[in-house]
Design an enzyme around this catalytic site. Structure first.
Site, PDB file in Angstrom:
ATOM      1  N   ARG A 121      52.324  14.735  38.808  1.00 29.32           N
ATOM      2  CA  ARG A 121      52.838  16.113  38.820  1.00 29.32           C
ATOM      3  C   ARG A 121      52.235  16.988  37.720  1.00 29.32           C
ATOM      4  O   ARG A 121      52.804  18.011  37.342  1.00 29.32           O
ATOM      5  CB  ARG A 121      54.371  16.147  38.736  1.00 29.32           C
ATOM      6  CG  ARG A 121      55.043  15.477  39.925  1.00 29.32           C
ATOM      7  CD  ARG A 121      56.515  15.860  39.999  1.00 29.32           C
ATOM      8  NE  ARG A 121      57.121  15.285  41.186  1.00 29.32           N
ATOM      9  CZ  ARG A 121      57.821  14.154  41.191  1.00 29.32           C
ATOM     10  NH1 ARG A 121      57.980  13.471  40.077  1.00 29.32           N
ATOM     11  NH2 ARG A 121      58.353  13.702  42.317  1.00 29.32           N
ATOM     12  N   LYS A 143      41.816  28.184  38.942  1.00 31.70           N
ATOM     13  CA  LYS A 143      41.784  27.888  40.381  1.00 31.70           C
ATOM     14  C   LYS A 143      41.200  26.495  40.568  1.00 31.70           C
ATOM     15  O   LYS A 143      40.092  26.214  40.114  1.00 31.70           O
ATOM     16  CB  LYS A 143      40.917  28.903  41.125  1.00 31.70           C
ATOM     17  CG  LYS A 143      41.647  30.141  41.583  1.00 31.70           C
ATOM     18  CD  LYS A 143      40.761  30.957  42.508  1.00 31.70           C
ATOM     19  CE  LYS A 143      41.459  32.206  42.997  1.00 31.70           C
ATOM     20  NZ  LYS A 143      40.595  32.983  43.909  1.00 31.70           N
ATOM     21  N   GLU A 185      27.329  35.653  41.003  1.00 32.82           N
ATOM     22  CA  GLU A 185      28.665  35.860  40.436  1.00 32.82           C
ATOM     23  C   GLU A 185      28.608  36.790  39.222  1.00 32.82           C
ATOM     24  O   GLU A 185      29.515  37.584  38.983  1.00 32.82           O
ATOM     25  CB  GLU A 185      29.312  34.515  40.054  1.00 32.82           C
ATOM     26  CG  GLU A 185      29.647  33.616  41.231  1.00 32.82           C
ATOM     27  CD  GLU A 185      30.941  34.009  41.954  1.00 32.82           C
ATOM     28  OE1 GLU A 185      31.522  35.066  41.637  1.00 32.82           O
ATOM     29  OE2 GLU A 185      31.361  33.248  42.846  1.00 32.82           O
ATOM     30  N   LYS A 227      36.614  38.307  33.185  1.00 34.89           N
ATOM     31  CA  LYS A 227      37.491  37.468  34.014  1.00 34.89           C
ATOM     32  C   LYS A 227      38.805  37.159  33.291  1.00 34.89           C
ATOM     33  O   LYS A 227      39.873  37.165  33.912  1.00 34.89           O
ATOM     34  CB  LYS A 227      36.788  36.172  34.410  1.00 34.89           C
ATOM     35  CG  LYS A 227      37.673  35.339  35.343  1.00 34.89           C
ATOM     36  CD  LYS A 227      36.949  34.370  36.210  1.00 34.89           C
ATOM     37  CE  LYS A 227      37.888  33.766  37.243  1.00 34.89           C
ATOM     38  NZ  LYS A 227      37.248  32.737  38.066  1.00 34.89           N
ATOM     39  N   GLU A 237      46.862  35.543  41.636  1.00 35.52           N
ATOM     40  CA  GLU A 237      46.249  36.348  42.699  1.00 35.52           C
ATOM     41  C   GLU A 237      47.290  37.050  43.572  1.00 35.52           C
ATOM     42  O   GLU A 237      47.239  36.998  44.798  1.00 35.52           O
ATOM     43  CB  GLU A 237      45.332  35.475  43.553  1.00 35.52           C
ATOM     44  CG  GLU A 237      44.163  36.240  44.143  1.00 35.52           C
ATOM     45  CD  GLU A 237      43.141  35.330  44.807  1.00 35.52           C
ATOM     46  OE1 GLU A 237      43.280  35.073  45.994  1.00 35.52           O
ATOM     47  OE2 GLU A 237      42.206  34.895  44.117  1.00 35.52           O
ATOM     48  N   ARG A 241      43.879  40.256  40.755  1.00 33.56           N
ATOM     49  CA  ARG A 241      42.899  39.171  40.767  1.00 33.56           C
ATOM     50  C   ARG A 241      42.135  39.073  42.085  1.00 33.56           C
ATOM     51  O   ARG A 241      41.045  38.486  42.137  1.00 33.56           O
ATOM     52  CB  ARG A 241      43.595  37.835  40.442  1.00 33.56           C
ATOM     53  CG  ARG A 241      42.611  36.697  40.245  1.00 33.56           C
ATOM     54  CD  ARG A 241      43.247  35.443  39.683  1.00 33.56           C
ATOM     55  NE  ARG A 241      42.277  34.377  39.593  1.00 33.56           N
ATOM     56  CZ  ARG A 241      42.470  33.209  38.983  1.00 33.56           C
ATOM     57  NH1 ARG A 241      43.628  32.974  38.396  1.00 33.56           N
ATOM     58  NH2 ARG A 241      41.521  32.296  38.953  1.00 33.56           N
ATOM     59  N   ASN A 245      37.362  38.341  44.497  1.00 37.71           N
ATOM     60  CA  ASN A 245      36.865  37.795  45.772  1.00 37.71           C
ATOM     61  C   ASN A 245      35.826  38.700  46.427  1.00 37.71           C
ATOM     62  O   ASN A 245      35.470  38.495  47.590  1.00 37.71           O
ATOM     63  CB  ASN A 245      38.039  37.580  46.735  1.00 37.71           C
ATOM     64  CG  ASN A 245      38.995  36.512  46.236  1.00 37.71           C
ATOM     65  OD1 ASN A 245      38.574  35.453  45.784  1.00 37.71           O
ATOM     66  ND2 ASN A 245      40.285  36.796  46.284  1.00 37.71           N
ATOM     67  N   HIS A 248      33.259  37.372  48.830  1.00 32.82           N
ATOM     68  CA  HIS A 248      33.615  35.985  49.141  1.00 32.82           C
ATOM     69  C   HIS A 248      34.113  35.782  50.572  1.00 32.82           C
ATOM     70  O   HIS A 248      33.995  34.690  51.105  1.00 32.82           O
ATOM     71  CB  HIS A 248      34.665  35.468  48.161  1.00 32.82           C
ATOM     72  CG  HIS A 248      34.102  35.135  46.811  1.00 32.82           C
ATOM     73  ND1 HIS A 248      33.473  36.064  46.007  1.00 32.82           N
ATOM     74  CD2 HIS A 248      34.076  33.961  46.118  1.00 32.82           C
ATOM     75  CE1 HIS A 248      33.082  35.481  44.889  1.00 32.82           C
ATOM     76  NE2 HIS A 248      33.441  34.205  44.926  1.00 32.82           N
ATOM     77  N   HIS A 252      32.094  33.045  52.070  1.00 35.34           N
ATOM     78  CA  HIS A 252      32.675  31.716  52.334  1.00 35.34           C
ATOM     79  C   HIS A 252      32.433  31.296  53.788  1.00 35.34           C
ATOM     80  O   HIS A 252      32.164  30.117  54.070  1.00 35.34           O
ATOM     81  CB  HIS A 252      34.183  31.721  52.061  1.00 35.34           C
ATOM     82  CG  HIS A 252      34.536  31.484  50.632  1.00 35.34           C
ATOM     83  ND1 HIS A 252      35.809  31.652  50.141  1.00 35.34           N
ATOM     84  CD2 HIS A 252      33.787  31.092  49.568  1.00 35.34           C
ATOM     85  CE1 HIS A 252      35.825  31.368  48.840  1.00 35.34           C
ATOM     86  NE2 HIS A 252      34.607  31.030  48.476  1.00 35.34           N
ATOM     87  N   HIS A 264      26.876  28.230  47.078  1.00 37.25           N
ATOM     88  CA  HIS A 264      28.000  29.172  47.034  1.00 37.25           C
ATOM     89  C   HIS A 264      27.550  30.557  46.557  1.00 37.25           C
ATOM     90  O   HIS A 264      27.866  31.571  47.178  1.00 37.25           O
ATOM     91  CB  HIS A 264      29.096  28.625  46.114  1.00 37.25           C
ATOM     92  CG  HIS A 264      30.223  29.575  45.893  1.00 37.25           C
ATOM     93  ND1 HIS A 264      31.129  29.907  46.876  1.00 37.25           N
ATOM     94  CD2 HIS A 264      30.582  30.298  44.796  1.00 37.25           C
ATOM     95  CE1 HIS A 264      31.997  30.782  46.400  1.00 37.25           C
ATOM     96  NE2 HIS A 264      31.694  31.037  45.141  1.00 37.25           N
TER      97      HIS A 264
END
Length: 361
Positions: A121, A143, A185, A227, A237, A241, A245, A248, A252, A264
C-alpha cells in the site's frame, strides 16, 4: 548543485540538479532515508551504464542494496513486468521502510513508481532520471503507471517520490534519437507556459544540439521549475495540470497504433503539430507561430509527419484516452505561443483534419 522544491498537498520534496552521482548519498541522508533496504530498478541499458556507480553511492547510506533489471522498451511497460517486480520484492522481504530507486528513463520511472505506490500500500521511492525526457518531465510530479490492453498509462497512481536526483552528465550517453524525443517535451513547455522560454530555445538551439553543458543545465532547470509550479497548484490533474497534456492526446494514439515504433517524444511532437493546425484553423494560432514550432521540432530532428499508421485507427484509439469524459475527447489547444486552454468542444471534422495534417498516406 541546483535545488528546486516541489510542494503538493501530499508531499514536499526536492529536485536536485548535479553533474555527477557524487551528491546522491548525501541527498538521501538529508531526506532521512538512511539505514534502509534499497532496490535499484533499471532496464538493461541503464543497468550496464550506471548500476555500479549508483550502487556504490547507495551503499554509503543503505542497510542493503538490491537491484532488479527488466527488458528495455515501452512494450514491457505492463502488469506482467510489474508482477515480476512484486515477486522480487516479496522474495527479498521488502518492508514498508524499503526504498525503491528508479534508475532510467520514463518507462523505468513510471513502473518503479507504480510498484512503490502499490506494494504494501505504498513504500518510498527515488527518481534518478537518465534521459532528457525523464529529467524534464516524467520524473517530476508523481505520475506513475503502465499501459494496459492498448491504452497508454491507463493503470496508475499519483504517487510522489521522496527525491528527484538529476545527473545531467548522463545525457552524454543518450542516443541522439532519445535526446531529440526529450526535446519535444522541452519545446512543449514553451508552447504552453512561456513565450520567453520558447525564445530562449530558439536562440540557444545550436548550443543545445551541441550539448553545451551550461545551456543544457539551464534548460532542464527551467523545465523543472515550470512543471513544479503547475504540479504544486494541481497535483492530481483536476484542472491546471491538464495543460501538460498538450500534444499528448493525438500523440498517445499515434504512439500506440504504431506499436511503439515511434518514441513517446516523437509522437508528442506530432501531436503538438496536429493541435497547432487545429488552432490555426480556429484562427487562434498564426501561420508564423505554427511555422516557428515546426522549425524548432525539425531542428532537433523530430518527425513532422508519419505515414505508417491508419488515420481511422488513430481516431478510434483516442477514445481510450484517460481524458475522455462522457465520450468527448478533451484537448489542450493553443492560443499563440505560451498560452493554452482545455476544451472538449472539438468536432469530429476538426479532429480528423488535425490528424490529416501529420499522418500522410
Amino acid at each position: 548543485m541546483e535545488k528546486i522544491t516541489v510542494v503538493t498537498p501530499t508531499k514536499q520534496y526536492p529536485i536536485l540538479l548535479e553533474q555527477s552521482f557524487d551528491g546522491l548519498a548525501n541527498a538521501i541522508k538529508e531526506q532521512n532515508l538512511s539505514g534502509r533496504k534499497m532496490c535499484i530498478i533499471a532496464d538493461e541499458n541503464t543497468d550496464k551504464l550506471y548500476r555500479e556507480v549508483v550502487k556504490k553511492e547507495l551503499q554509503k547510506v543503505a542497510d542493503t542494496v538490491f537491484y532488479h533489471c527488466f527488458p528495455a522498451g515501452e512494450q514491457h511497460k505492463n502488469l506482467e513486468t510489474i508482477s515480476n517486480f512484486y515477486q522480487f520484492y516479496q522474495k527479498n522481504r521488502f518492508d514498508r521502510k524499503t526504498v525503491i530507486v528508479a534508475l532510467g528513463g520514463g518507462v523505468c520511472g513510471d513502473m518503479a513508481g507504480f510498484s512503490a505506490a502499490t506494494y504494501l500500500r505504498g513504500i518510498s521511492f527515488i527518481q534518478i532520471p537518465t534521459t532528457l525526457l525523464a529529467q524534464v518531465d516524467s520524473s517530476v510530479g508523481g505520475k506513475t503507471g503502465v499501459d494496459f490492453c492498448g491504452a497508454k498509462n491507463n493503470i496508475g497512481a499519483f504517487y510522489q517520490p521522496e527525491l528527484v536526483y538529476i545527473n545531467t552528465s548522463t545525457l552524454k550517453t543518450l542516443p541522439q534519437k532519445e535526446f531529440s524525443a526529450g526535446m519535444a517535451e522541452v519545446i512543449k513547455y514553451g508552447c504552453i507556459l512561456s513565450p520567453q522560454f520558447f525564445q530562449y530555445l530558439q536562440q540557444q538551439k545550436q548550443n543545445i544540439l551541441s550539448m553545451q553543458h551550461d545551456v543544457l543545465s539551464e534548460m532542464i532547470k527551467q523545465c523543472c521549475l515550470l512543471k513544479a509550479e503547475v504540479v504544486s497548484k494541481d497535483e492530481k490533474e483536476n484542472g491546471l495540470r491538464e495543460i501538460l497534456n498538450f500534444g499528448h492526446t493525438i500523440g498517445h494514439a499515434i504512439e500506440t497504433i504504431s506499436n511503439f515504433q515511434l518514441l513517446h517524444g516523437e509522437c508528442v511532437g506530432l501531436g503538438m503539430l496536429a493541435v497547432l493546425e487545429l488552432g490555426k484553423k480556429r484562427k487562434e494560432v498564426t501561420e508564423q507561430e505554427q511555422k516557428e514550432v515546426q522549425e524548432l521540432l525539425a531542428y532537433f530532428h523530430l518527425p513532422l509527419c508519419v505515414n505508417s499508421v491508419s488515420k481511422e485507427n488513430i481516431y478510434q484509439q483516442m477514445f481510450l484516452d484517460k481524458k475522455v469524459k462522457q465520450n468527448k475527447i478533451s484537448f489542450v489547444l493553443p492560443k499563440g505561443i505560451g498560452e493554452v486552454y482545455t476544451t472538449s468542444e472539438v468536432s469530429e471534422n476538426e479532429i480528423r483534419k488535425a490528424i490529416d495534417f501529420v499522418v500522410k498516406i
